[in-house]
Design a protein around this motif. Structure first.
Motif, mmCIF file in Angstrom:
data_model
loop_
_atom_site.group_PDB
_atom_site.id
_atom_site.type_symbol
_atom_site.label_atom_id
_atom_site.label_comp_id
_atom_site.label_asym_id
_atom_site.label_seq_id
_atom_site.Cartn_x
_atom_site.Cartn_y
_atom_site.Cartn_z
ATOM 1 N N LYS A 165 0.866 -1.177 0.000
ATOM 2 C CA LYS A 165 0.000 0.000 0.000
ATOM 3 C C LYS A 165 0.904 1.229 0.000
ATOM 4 O O LYS A 165 1.596 1.498 0.979
ATOM 5 C CB LYS A 165 -0.911 -0.006 1.231
ATOM 6 N N LYS A 166 0.905 1.968 -1.100
ATOM 7 C CA LYS A 166 1.786 3.126 -1.226
ATOM 8 C C LYS A 166 1.105 4.367 -0.695
ATOM 9 O O LYS A 166 -0.074 4.611 -0.953
ATOM 10 C CB LYS A 166 2.178 3.324 -2.698
ATOM 11 N N ASP A 167 1.896 5.153 0.045
ATOM 12 C CA ASP A 167 1.373 6.380 0.644
ATOM 13 C C ASP A 167 2.211 7.567 0.183
ATOM 14 O O ASP A 167 3.287 7.394 -0.404
ATOM 15 C CB ASP A 167 1.392 6.271 2.173
ATOM 16 N N SER A 168 1.730 8.764 0.470
ATOM 17 C CA SER A 168 2.435 9.974 0.062
ATOM 18 C C SER A 168 3.685 10.183 0.913
ATOM 19 O O SER A 168 3.916 9.485 1.908
ATOM 20 C CB SER A 168 1.500 11.183 0.186
ATOM 21 N N LYS A 169 4.472 11.175 0.520
ATOM 22 C CA LYS A 169 5.739 11.428 1.193
ATOM 23 C C LYS A 169 5.517 11.928 2.614
ATOM 24 O O LYS A 169 4.544 12.618 2.911
ATOM 25 C CB LYS A 169 6.555 12.454 0.400
ATOM 26 N N LEU A 170 6.474 11.569 3.462
ATOM 27 C CA LEU A 170 6.440 12.013 4.857
ATOM 28 C C LEU A 170 7.246 13.303 4.970
ATOM 29 O O LEU A 170 8.402 13.361 4.556
ATOM 30 C CB LEU A 170 7.014 10.939 5.779
ATOM 31 N N ASP A 171 6.629 14.333 5.517
ATOM 32 C CA ASP A 171 7.280 15.645 5.574
ATOM 33 C C ASP A 171 8.407 15.687 6.598
ATOM 34 O O ASP A 171 9.463 16.243 6.345
ATOM 35 C CB ASP A 171 6.245 16.729 5.892
#
Length: 320
Positions: free
Chosen positions: A95-101
């Motif tokens: 499950k791909k998620d957006s970048k972590l800030d």
């Protein structure tokens, strides 16, 4: 005459009493038989129910529900992003998620994994736009492994002849050297749960046509992906001949530390031979600066020797 009648009445009473006793005994025997039959039927039904439950339990196997959360930090380059895309194509249960800030607050990752219903996490951390670190963790309780990624070669870059079905399951193969050390066995177990695709994973297909190999050499983990070929492409009608053809991607992992928790906790293992790439670059710059300093020192010595060997001007010399 009276005595005879009295004797007959007494005999009749005795017969009635005995017959009444016999009837009561028959009733008690019938009730006892009914109780025995009911008990036997209950035992039989309980036995059959337990047997059926055992059969259902034996038939109902434990389902493998491994899901992996894949995400990265800010500052990744195109090569790092292509590596993540290749891993996402290889692992259908990802499950791909957006970048972590934030790079300093890694405690958010277990919460993100829980929100995405994942029990494993692959986090790629980019430093200075050139160094890549990979975190492999079991969430929410750990352990977690921090590794340095080197020698990255993606599928598009390699252009290998091997190919596999997208979404197919792969065989995860490990070198036998992993079983010789405790940290090797731990890494093997974590990688088995992360890179092993469950049979009923989402987007997975019921085919096994490639092998993911992990080899341990020089305290580094070498990753390769091969296709299983059952026929020789030069002789398609010939006999079956199993061979391996590399697909890609390929990279090398250097274990740095293993933590007890998920992205935190006490340090279980620390690699004493690891040197950070920033320290390596600093040593290279220092060696280049040392060469420059030596060269300048030689030039200054040469100029000083030239000054010492210079003769003073003679006043009686004829000027040319």
């Amino acid at each position: 005459m009276a005595t005879v009648l009295k004797a007959q009445s007494q005999a009749a009473n005795n017969l009635e009493f005995k017959s009444g006793k016999r009837k009561e005994k028959r009733k008690r025997d019938d009730v006892e038989d009914e109780d025995v039959v009911m008990a036997d039927s209950r035992l039989a039904s309980a036995h059959t129910t337990g047997h059926l439950q055992d059969e259902e339990g034996s038939q109902k196997k434990k389902r493998n529900k491994q899901r992996v959360l894949l995400l990265c930090s800010r500052g990744v380059t195109s090569r790092m992003r292509h590596l993540m895309n290749d891993l996402e194509a290889l692992l259908p249960h990802v499950k791909k998620d957006s970048k972590l800030d934030s790079k300093n607050n890694l405690g958010l990752l277990p919460e993100l994994a829980e929100l995405n219903n994942c029990n494993n996490t692959l986090y790629f951390e980019a430093r200075r736009h050139e160094d890549l670190y990979m975190w492999a963790a079991k969430t929410p309780n750990g352990p977690s492994i921090k590794m340095h990624v080197q020698n990255i070669h993606t599928m598009d870059e390699l252009k290998m002849t091997g190919n596999c079905l997208k979404g197919s399951r792969g065989i995860v193969s490990f070198d036998k050297v992993f079983d010789e050390t405790q940290w090797g066995r731990l890494v093997k177990e974590v990688f088995t749960q992360i890179f092993g695709v469950p049979p009923l994973a989402r987007k997975s297909k019921p085919f096994i046509d490639h092998i993911l190999t992990f080899s341990l050499l020089d305290n580094k983990i070498w990753f390769r992906n091969f296709q299983i070929m059952e026929k020789d492409p030069e002789q398609p009608n010939g006999p079956l001949q199993t061979s391996l053809v590399e697909i890609g991607p390929r990279f090398v992992l250097t274990p740095i530390k293993i933590f007890e928790g998920a992205f935190n906790g006490t340090t279980i293992f620390s690699n004493p031979e690891f040197v950070s790439p920033a320290a390596v670059r600093m040593a290279i710059r220092r060696s280049k600066g040392e060469k420059y300093r030596i060269r300048k020192g030689v030039e200054s010595e040469r100029s000083s020797r030239r000054d010492l060997r210079r003769r003073p001007e003679d006043e009686l010399a004829v000027s040319k």
